[in-house]
Write an enzyme that holds these catalytic residues in place. Sequence first.
Site, PDB file in Angstrom:
ATOM      1  N   GLU A 165      27.382  40.861  42.105  1.00 56.97           N
ATOM      2  CA  GLU A 165      28.371  40.393  40.618  1.00 56.97           C
ATOM      3  C   GLU A 165      27.214  39.734  40.193  1.00 56.97           C
ATOM      4  O   GLU A 165      28.113  38.306  39.840  1.00 56.97           O
ATOM      5  CB  GLU A 165      29.538  40.089  41.407  1.00 56.97           C
ATOM      6  CG  GLU A 165      30.667  41.135  41.489  1.00 56.97           C
ATOM      7  CD  GLU A 165      32.143  40.619  41.849  1.00 56.97           C
ATOM      8  OE1 GLU A 165      32.372  39.537  41.399  1.00 56.97           O
ATOM      9  OE2 GLU A 165      32.566  41.753  41.625  1.00 56.97           O
ATOM     10  N   GLU A 370      33.629  46.461  46.489  1.00 56.78           N
ATOM     11  CA  GLU A 370      35.043  45.980  46.425  1.00 56.78           C
ATOM     12  C   GLU A 370      35.777  46.102  45.326  1.00 56.78           C
ATOM     13  O   GLU A 370      35.916  47.284  44.161  1.00 56.78           O
ATOM     14  CB  GLU A 370      34.802  44.428  45.804  1.00 56.78           C
ATOM     15  CG  GLU A 370      34.236  43.607  46.681  1.00 56.78           C
ATOM     16  CD  GLU A 370      34.140  41.994  46.201  1.00 56.78           C
ATOM     17  OE1 GLU A 370      35.135  41.681  45.448  1.00 56.78           O
ATOM     18  OE2 GLU A 370      32.621  41.669  46.329  1.00 56.78           O
TER      19      GLU A 370
END
Length: 470
Positions: A165, A370
């Site tokens: 991320e 995720e």
Amino acid sequence: MQYKELKQFPEKFLWGASTSAYQVEGAVAEDGKSPSIIDMYEHPEDVADFSVASDHYHRYREDIAMFAEMGLKAYRFSIAWTRILPGGTGDVNAKGLEFYGNLIGECRKYGIEPIVTMYHFDLPYCLEEKGGWLNRDTIDAFVNYAKVLFEHFGREVKYWLTINEQNTMILHPGAIGLPKSGELPSKKVMYQQNHHMMLAQAKVMKLFHQMVPEGMIGPALNLTAMYPATCRPEDAIAAHNWEVLRCWNFADVPVYGWYHPLAWEYMKDRDLTPDVADGDREILENAKPDFIAMNYYSTATIAASRGDASDVAARAGDQQIMLGEQGVYRPAENEYVGKTQYGWVVDPVGFRYTLRKTYERYRLPILITENGIGAPDTLEEDGSVHDAYRIDFIREHLHQMKLAITDGVDMLGYCPWAAIDVVSTHQGYRKRYGFIYVDRDEFELKELKRYRKDSFYWYQNVIRENGKSL
């Protein structure tokens, strides 16, 4: 699009689940580990810290045995840089190598494919004190760290994720934590850090293909589709603005070797462009990912900027909170999607939409690293945990993934968040994500006993039948 028949999940689909080192391991000062920036951030006083977490560091054998019982084909975890190189560079910590070697070996023992994230928010604090990602020396430090990992684990690990991320770290640094000063870096500084991270990632991908030619490597980004609030053309332009700045600009660099043109013009207009040294562009152009890893939780809905300070009004909630930017876009509400109790948008159809857009743009296999829902799960007296909301959430998203596969999207696997309860960065153990319940409170560790949630048995069946009934 409706189909006469849906495609099935691939035969070797990687049914898995995820964790990160700082949220699951604990043992923050054991066996030579040094502090990371996560360890040194200001931490909310009323929630659990990361010192013990779920004690995976000491209980990984028990945990992986339970993962195997659930049927996992893959386990996505991160390696703590601070366990491998406590000084950021220099001497390698044998105890750190031993721990991760044992962890990988335990996965292999049960036929679970280890998927390694090299960097999950936790830069060694000793490097932060020297400027962190703003210092170009950190590029070489990351490459050196990668070389150690590839030398020791490259034969046992096929799938690697470079940086988790990166777009969240750059665009929303406060979502991860606040430095001791309480002051966040300026946007100019963040975009320079981003450039150095992109260079580090590119060098590592090139090194990986030389050292681990049979393996696969890619970035792990938080990607999401943007909807225009109305059919008004200005809303569509604004939605595209934010989709580019939040998503595509961070994926274009590793895939295509340079920044998205709209994002570059945005940075130029606002004096945010990074300093680019001679040779930087060549470095970025000469490294290619083998797949895209995607973290997906929710979508966003965007309206045209009004050109004033009201553009910044917040929408959604918790870690998924979204602030607009004056003159660029304005967040809007979407009456057609659901929300969690924390205000997160729940949009399974948007998952399919995001998968389609990502694959259309990059034509690389996609690995979901995720996807999940946090809730305050309750341990019953008989040891059961009834989390029907989690089952519903994952079932709906997997059904939409099946539709995306039928649409032609090449999917490698699905590793939702999380394999086991971990410390939520802001809510501690009040908000849980795992298939396995860890019996501890915010400050009372109890016995840290593990319990199988209802979702554990449901996911076990999904994996057993390779998702055929979804």
